[in-house]
Design a protein around this motif. Structure first.
Motif, short mmCIF file in Angstrom:
data_model
loop_
_atom_site.label_atom_id
_atom_site.label_comp_id
_atom_site.label_asym_id
_atom_site.label_seq_id
_atom_site.Cartn_x
_atom_site.Cartn_y
_atom_site.Cartn_z
N SER A 173 0.83 -1.21 0.00
CA SER A 173 0.00 0.00 0.00
C SER A 173 0.86 1.26 0.00
O SER A 173 0.51 2.26 -0.63
CB SER A 173 -0.94 0.00 1.21
N ILE A 174 2.01 1.20 0.70
CA ILE A 174 2.93 2.35 0.69
C ILE A 174 3.51 2.54 -0.71
O ILE A 174 3.60 3.68 -1.21
CB ILE A 174 4.04 2.14 1.73
N GLU A 175 3.92 1.43 -1.36
CA GLU A 175 4.45 1.54 -2.72
C GLU A 175 3.37 2.00 -3.69
O GLU A 175 3.65 2.78 -4.61
CB GLU A 175 5.02 0.20 -3.17
N GLN A 176 2.13 1.55 -3.48
CA GLN A 176 1.02 2.00 -4.32
C GLN A 176 0.80 3.50 -4.13
O GLN A 176 0.57 4.24 -5.10
CB GLN A 176 -0.26 1.23 -3.95
N PHE A 177 0.88 3.96 -2.89
CA PHE A 177 0.74 5.39 -2.61
C PHE A 177 1.88 6.17 -3.25
O PHE A 177 1.66 7.24 -3.84
CB PHE A 177 0.70 5.62 -1.09
N VAL A 181 1.59 9.07 -5.99
CA VAL A 181 2.16 10.41 -5.82
C VAL A 181 2.98 10.78 -7.05
O VAL A 181 2.85 11.89 -7.61
CB VAL A 181 3.03 10.47 -4.55
N ILE A 182 3.85 9.87 -7.49
CA ILE A 182 4.70 10.15 -8.65
C ILE A 182 3.84 10.37 -9.90
O ILE A 182 4.07 11.29 -10.69
CB ILE A 182 5.70 9.01 -8.87
N ILE A 296 14.06 -0.40 -12.81
CA ILE A 296 13.90 -1.72 -12.20
C ILE A 296 14.09 -1.65 -10.69
O ILE A 296 13.45 -2.37 -9.92
CB ILE A 296 14.90 -2.71 -12.83
N ASN A 297 14.95 -0.75 -10.21
CA ASN A 297 15.22 -0.63 -8.78
C ASN A 297 14.19 0.23 -8.05
O ASN A 297 13.98 0.04 -6.85
CB ASN A 297 16.62 -0.06 -8.55
N GLN A 298 13.56 1.17 -8.76
CA GLN A 298 12.75 2.16 -8.07
C GLN A 298 11.27 2.14 -8.43
O GLN A 298 10.47 2.76 -7.72
CB GLN A 298 13.31 3.57 -8.34
N ARG A 299 10.88 1.45 -9.51
CA ARG A 299 9.47 1.48 -9.90
C ARG A 299 8.61 0.88 -8.80
O ARG A 299 8.79 -0.27 -8.38
CB ARG A 299 9.27 0.70 -11.20
N SER A 300 7.62 1.65 -8.34
CA SER A 300 6.76 1.21 -7.24
C SER A 300 5.91 0.02 -7.63
O SER A 300 5.70 -0.90 -6.83
CB SER A 300 5.88 2.37 -6.78
N PHE A 393 6.85 -7.90 -16.75
CA PHE A 393 6.85 -6.46 -16.43
C PHE A 393 8.21 -5.84 -16.74
O PHE A 393 8.29 -4.75 -17.33
CB PHE A 393 6.50 -6.25 -14.96
N GLU A 394 9.29 -6.51 -16.33
CA GLU A 394 10.63 -5.99 -16.60
C GLU A 394 10.90 -5.92 -18.10
O GLU A 394 11.54 -4.97 -18.59
CB GLU A 394 11.67 -6.86 -15.90
N TRP A 395 10.39 -6.91 -18.84
CA TRP A 395 10.55 -6.90 -20.28
C TRP A 395 9.85 -5.68 -20.89
O TRP A 395 10.42 -4.94 -21.70
CB TRP A 395 9.98 -8.21 -20.85
#
Length: 441
Positions: A173-177, A181-182, A296-300, A393-395
């Protein structure tokens, strides 16, 4: 925003410094008819006032309460009982009566077992017509009991499954938020830049109309009245009507984009927004490989999938354990006392007169165990599904970034062409004005 790297940092600082659950309005009680906004102020207002962000913030708060609720599994449990009993033997006026009370405290353990402590006191006495039946037995005891699974349901993973799942759901939920935001910030940036551009278009449409009207006045001022003069007047009046239509369309585009931006930054009135910052033409610092690695490292949304994989693997591990039979160790022990008065029975407990203990094993297994087997197969398939979702998704993410980089290169060329076209148009306008002065236009 001079680089893609600085934007998440800037957003993170805003998230940490602004309360999402407290209404805020940058303009105070009343909103002005017109306001000039910088890009940074527009982003701050969106994070403060955007109603969709407030909804997402509440989702994250609810997920946090679910974590707290799941941890209540380890809350100690207190219970108290009071009983009154009476027994009679059929056909005879003889029986017993008594009363008892108990206090107990139980605690679930991380190993999957449970521990409880109990204190109990009560009495039994005869209820009969025989005068010799006059006695009272007081029984008091304190005991500790342990139940510990050894195969099925044993271990911290199985015990804290719901706690771990709710914690992962909270992180999701935090990553979704964060993703929301972004996404909102990028929507604000896009709307802000588009509004700035549309206002430039509106200004150019107004200038074009003014220029055509001025040209008409000049043509009419010549006053020759011949066929060529009348044709030039008609052509200019037609051009003026086209310029008016272009101006009306440009005004409509500006008003629509203002409405979009007002919703994003939380302005409820009809305030006219004047963007102060031109769209940035700065080049991003990241290369294509750096952009892919950072995404890849930061996408929520990718982090959410990885958290789902973590939960799925945990469920698979627990489901595998459920295939085992149920074997549990049971043990209890304590002190007891029995006497004809309450105080003496308590003294016996205190002095350790009646020591007792018991220990054993409990074993059970469902024949076939089909439910556990089906749950394990399903959890295994779910884990494989999430792994494939992450790979896909990464592809797609790499393809999208590569496509965006190609679009960026194309946009650079389009900007260069537009700059050249504007310079050519300005040169043509200057030559036309010279011809007008010479009377050769």
């Amino acid at each position: 925003m001079k680089s893609l790297t600085s934007l998440p940092t800037f957003i993170g600082m805003l998230i940490c410094s602004i309360s999402f659950l407290v209404p805020a309005n940058s303009f105070g009680a009343s909103e002005p008819d017109q306001v000039g906004l910088t890009r940074k102020t527009a982003i701050e207002m969106a994070i403060r006032n955007n109603i969709d962000l407030r909804i997402e913030a509440l989702d994250a708060s609810m997920a946090k309460t679910d974590v707290q609720r799941s941890r209540s599994y380890y809350d100690p449990y207190f219970s108290a009982t009071v009983e009154r009993d009476k027994y009679f033997y059929t056909g005879e006026r003889y029986g017993t009566e008594g009363a008892s009370g108990s206090l107990s405290l139980s605690q679930n353990l991380p190993t999957g077992g449970s521990l409880s402590a109990t204190s109990r006191s009560g009495y039994t006495k005869p209820d009969s017509d025989f005068p010799d039946d006059d006695w009272t037995d007081w029984r008091s005891s304190v005991s500790i009991s342990l139940v510990q699974p050894l195969l099925k349901y044993a271990g911290k993973d199985s015990t804290e499954l719901n706690i771990s799942l709710s914690a992962n759901a909270h992180e999701e939920s935090i990553e979704q938020f964060r993703f929301f935001v972004i996404d909102t910030v990028f929507s604000v940036l896009t709307s802000y830049n588009e509004l700035y551009t549309l206002r430039q278009v509106l200004e150019s449409r107004q200038n074009a109309l003014n220029s055509a009207q001025h040209l008409l006045q000049q043509i009419k001022g010549q006053g020759k009245g011949d066929h060529r003069h009348r044709m030039e007047v008609a052509n200019t009046e037609y051009a003026i009507s086209q310029r008016r239509k272009d101006l009306v369309d440009a005004e409509l585009d500006v008003r629509d984009k203002e409405a979009d931006l007002r919703f994003l930054i939380g302005i409820r009135g009809k305030t006219e927004i004047i963007p102060q910052d031109a769209p940035s033409r700065a080049e991003p610092h990241e290369s294509e490989a750096q952009a892919i690695e950072m995404a890849i490292n930061q996408r929520s949304d990718l982090k959410q999938l990885k958290l789902q994989l973590k939960s799925s693997e945990l469920q698979q591990s627990v489901a595998r354990q459920q295939l085992l039979p149920n074997l549990a160790l049971t043990a209890s022990g304590g002190l007891s006392g029995i006497e004809d008065d309450f105080s003496t029975s308590i003294k016996q407990v205190r002095d350790g007169k009646g020591l007792w203990w018991t220990a054993g094993l409990q074993f059970s297994v469902p024949i076939g165990n089909n439910a556990a087997k089906s749950d394990f197969r399903r959890s295994k398939l779910r884990t494989e599904q999430v792994k494939n979702q992450i790979a896909a998704f990464e592809w797609r993410l790499r393809d999208k970034i590569e496509s965006n980089m190609r679009s960026l290169m194309s946009s650079r060329l389009q900007l260069q062409v537009a700059d050249n076209s504007r310079q050519s148009a300005e040169n043509r306008l200057a030559e036309y004005r010279k011809d007008r002065k010479r009377g050769t236009a």
